[in-house]
Design a protein around this motif. Structure first.
Motif, PDB file in Angstrom:
ATOM      1  N   LEU A 113       0.812  -1.214   0.000  1.00 33.26           N
ATOM      2  CA  LEU A 113       0.000   0.000   0.000  1.00 33.26           C
ATOM      3  C   LEU A 113       0.851   1.272   0.000  1.00 33.26           C
ATOM      4  O   LEU A 113       0.342   2.356   0.228  1.00 33.26           O
ATOM      5  CB  LEU A 113      -0.929   0.015   1.221  1.00 33.26           C
ATOM      6  CG  LEU A 113      -2.268  -0.689   1.026  1.00 33.26           C
ATOM      7  CD1 LEU A 113      -2.092  -2.195   0.978  1.00 33.26           C
ATOM      8  CD2 LEU A 113      -3.257  -0.315   2.120  1.00 33.26           C
ATOM      9  N   GLN A 114       2.139   1.099  -0.259  1.00 31.26           N
ATOM     10  CA  GLN A 114       3.082   2.224  -0.306  1.00 31.26           C
ATOM     11  C   GLN A 114       3.079   3.009   1.002  1.00 31.26           C
ATOM     12  O   GLN A 114       3.106   4.236   1.018  1.00 31.26           O
ATOM     13  CB  GLN A 114       2.750   3.147  -1.492  1.00 31.26           C
ATOM     14  CG  GLN A 114       2.826   2.439  -2.843  1.00 31.26           C
ATOM     15  CD  GLN A 114       2.486   3.352  -4.004  1.00 31.26           C
ATOM     16  OE1 GLN A 114       1.737   4.315  -3.854  1.00 31.26           O
ATOM     17  NE2 GLN A 114       3.035   3.051  -5.163  1.00 31.26           N
ATOM     18  N   LEU A 122       3.379   6.685  14.962  1.00 33.93           N
ATOM     19  CA  LEU A 122       2.148   6.477  15.710  1.00 33.93           C
ATOM     20  C   LEU A 122       0.964   7.028  14.910  1.00 33.93           C
ATOM     21  O   LEU A 122       1.148   7.903  14.053  1.00 33.93           O
ATOM     22  CB  LEU A 122       2.221   7.175  17.062  1.00 33.93           C
ATOM     23  CG  LEU A 122       3.238   6.601  18.059  1.00 33.93           C
ATOM     24  CD1 LEU A 122       3.391   7.536  19.254  1.00 33.93           C
ATOM     25  CD2 LEU A 122       2.828   5.203  18.512  1.00 33.93           C
ATOM     26  N   PRO A 123      -0.242   6.543  15.161  1.00 29.67           N
ATOM     27  CA  PRO A 123      -1.408   7.036  14.423  1.00 29.67           C
ATOM     28  C   PRO A 123      -1.555   8.558  14.455  1.00 29.67           C
ATOM     29  O   PRO A 123      -1.994   9.160  13.467  1.00 29.67           O
ATOM     30  CB  PRO A 123      -2.576   6.342  15.130  1.00 29.67           C
ATOM     31  CG  PRO A 123      -2.001   5.045  15.582  1.00 29.67           C
ATOM     32  CD  PRO A 123      -0.594   5.385  16.022  1.00 29.67           C
ATOM     33  N   GLN A 130      -3.947   8.454   5.274  1.00 23.14           N
ATOM     34  CA  GLN A 130      -2.932   7.430   5.541  1.00 23.14           C
ATOM     35  C   GLN A 130      -3.416   6.433   6.585  1.00 23.14           C
ATOM     36  O   GLN A 130      -3.212   5.222   6.448  1.00 23.14           O
ATOM     37  CB  GLN A 130      -1.635   8.098   6.005  1.00 23.14           C
ATOM     38  CG  GLN A 130      -0.908   8.863   4.916  1.00 23.14           C
ATOM     39  CD  GLN A 130       0.242   9.697   5.457  1.00 23.14           C
ATOM     40  OE1 GLN A 130       0.219  10.135   6.618  1.00 23.14           O
ATOM     41  NE2 GLN A 130       1.235   9.936   4.629  1.00 23.14           N
ATOM     42  N   ALA A 131      -4.084   6.937   7.622  1.00 25.04           N
ATOM     43  CA  ALA A 131      -4.585   6.049   8.675  1.00 25.04           C
ATOM     44  C   ALA A 131      -5.607   5.066   8.130  1.00 25.04           C
ATOM     45  O   ALA A 131      -5.621   3.883   8.509  1.00 25.04           O
ATOM     46  CB  ALA A 131      -5.202   6.879   9.807  1.00 25.04           C
ATOM     47  N   GLN A 132      -6.465   5.535   7.209  1.00 22.77           N
ATOM     48  CA  GLN A 132      -7.459   4.620   6.643  1.00 22.77           C
ATOM     49  C   GLN A 132      -6.788   3.567   5.759  1.00 22.77           C
ATOM     50  O   GLN A 132      -7.193   2.404   5.747  1.00 22.77           O
ATOM     51  CB  GLN A 132      -8.505   5.401   5.837  1.00 22.77           C
ATOM     52  CG  GLN A 132      -9.694   4.568   5.370  1.00 22.77           C
ATOM     53  CD  GLN A 132     -10.550   4.062   6.510  1.00 22.77           C
ATOM     54  OE1 GLN A 132     -10.060   3.657   7.559  1.00 22.77           O
ATOM     55  NE2 GLN A 132     -11.858   4.076   6.324  1.00 22.77           N
ATOM     56  N   ALA A 135      -5.450   1.010   8.014  1.00 23.62           N
ATOM     57  CA  ALA A 135      -6.543   0.133   8.450  1.00 23.62           C
ATOM     58  C   ALA A 135      -6.876  -0.895   7.376  1.00 23.62           C
ATOM     59  O   ALA A 135      -7.198  -2.049   7.682  1.00 23.62           O
ATOM     60  CB  ALA A 135      -7.774   0.971   8.792  1.00 23.62           C
ATOM     61  N   VAL A 136      -6.784  -0.500   6.120  1.00 25.69           N
ATOM     62  CA  VAL A 136      -6.988  -1.445   5.020  1.00 25.69           C
ATOM     63  C   VAL A 136      -5.896  -2.507   5.031  1.00 25.69           C
ATOM     64  O   VAL A 136      -6.166  -3.709   4.883  1.00 25.69           O
ATOM     65  CB  VAL A 136      -7.024  -0.708   3.671  1.00 25.69           C
ATOM     66  CG1 VAL A 136      -6.990  -1.706   2.514  1.00 25.69           C
ATOM     67  CG2 VAL A 136      -8.267   0.173   3.571  1.00 25.69           C
ATOM     68  N   ALA A 137      -4.643  -2.082   5.223  1.00 21.10           N
ATOM     69  CA  ALA A 137      -3.539  -3.043   5.299  1.00 21.10           C
ATOM     70  C   ALA A 137      -3.763  -4.041   6.421  1.00 21.10           C
ATOM     71  O   ALA A 137      -3.519  -5.243   6.268  1.00 21.10           O
ATOM     72  CB  ALA A 137      -2.217  -2.301   5.510  1.00 21.10           C
ATOM     73  N   ARG A 138      -4.242  -3.567   7.559  1.00 20.61           N
ATOM     74  CA  ARG A 138      -4.518  -4.450   8.695  1.00 20.61           C
ATOM     75  C   ARG A 138      -5.615  -5.453   8.343  1.00 20.61           C
ATOM     76  O   ARG A 138      -5.546  -6.633   8.695  1.00 20.61           O
ATOM     77  CB  ARG A 138      -4.921  -3.626   9.914  1.00 20.61           C
ATOM     78  CG  ARG A 138      -5.166  -4.455  11.171  1.00 20.61           C
ATOM     79  CD  ARG A 138      -5.522  -3.571  12.356  1.00 20.61           C
ATOM     80  NE  ARG A 138      -6.731  -2.794  12.105  1.00 20.61           N
ATOM     81  CZ  ARG A 138      -7.161  -1.821  12.899  1.00 20.61           C
ATOM     82  NH1 ARG A 138      -6.478  -1.490  13.988  1.00 20.61           N
ATOM     83  NH2 ARG A 138      -8.264  -1.164  12.608  1.00 20.61           N
TER      84      ARG A 138
END
Length: 212
Positions: A113-114, A122-123, A130-132, A135-138
């Protein structure tokens, strides 16, 4: 192959005069390879249906059968754990499942996801877009057979939203997974093949498609 099926599944919150019917009795199926846009206004029952399909909630009546493990879920609002770094957030599902090579697999998911350069941040140190994507990567790190995204672009600008949908579609294609995205955005819905429409807790599976 059917990955999830609702049979008369309904959800009511509260009881008596204060009861709220969030989802009327619903029959639907999610099959391998599906690309489903679950459309409808806020409060129509989209999130309730997604939560039932994901196993995050149980129906008040009826049943939900699932034959998809693992399942990846992406939420609308902030869902990263503030005390954990980006890479720690992504590797958490692997650690909880007792799977091997959690750190390496988490870093690989971020790389796809680059986001690799954000791994130790940290978030609070990254943007909302970027945070979303983190969350997709997770949600994708375990290679889910079914991906459920509940308004994943609802709080993002257009560019970030397009990037998140690109990633979800690419990940579903790569893994051969089903993808269900709840949204009230016709631009997002137009990216998926099938439309389910929610209105006042009722699901309609046959609706006009959004213009492409």
């Amino acid at each position: 192959m059917i990955l999830a099926r609702c049979e008369g599944a309904a959800r009511t919150f509260g009881s008596g005069a204060a009861a709220t019917v969030a989802l009327q009795p619903t029959d639907c199926e999610v099959r391998a390879g599906d690309r489903i846009a679950l459309v409808g206004p806020s409060g129509s029952g989209k999130s309730t249906l997604v939560h039932l399909l994901a196993g995050l909630d149980a129906p008040t009546v009826g049943t939900v059968h699932r034959d998809a493990d693992p399942i990846g879920v992406v939420f609308q609002g902030p869902s990263l754990l503030d005390p954990l770094t980006v890479v720690e957030n992504v590797e958490l599902p692997l650690l909880l499942a007792g799977e091997d090579d959690a750190r390496a697999r988490a870093l690989a998911a971020l790389e796809r996801l680059q986001l690799r350069d954000l791994a130790e941040k940290l978030p609070e140190e990254i943007s909302g877009g970027q945070a979303q994507r983190v969350a997709v990567a997770r949600a994708l790190v375990r290679g889910p057979r079914m991906i459920l995204a509940d308004e994943p672009t609802g709080q993002l600008d257009h560019v970030s939203a397009e990037r998140v949908i690109d990633v979800l579609l690419a990940a579903a294609d790569h893994a051969g997974a089903a993808l269900v995205v709840s949204t009230h955005d016709p631009v997002v819905a137009a990216r998926l093949d099938t439309r389910w429409k929610m209105a006042s807790g009722r699901l309609s599976l046959e609706v006009p498609t959004w213009p492409r």
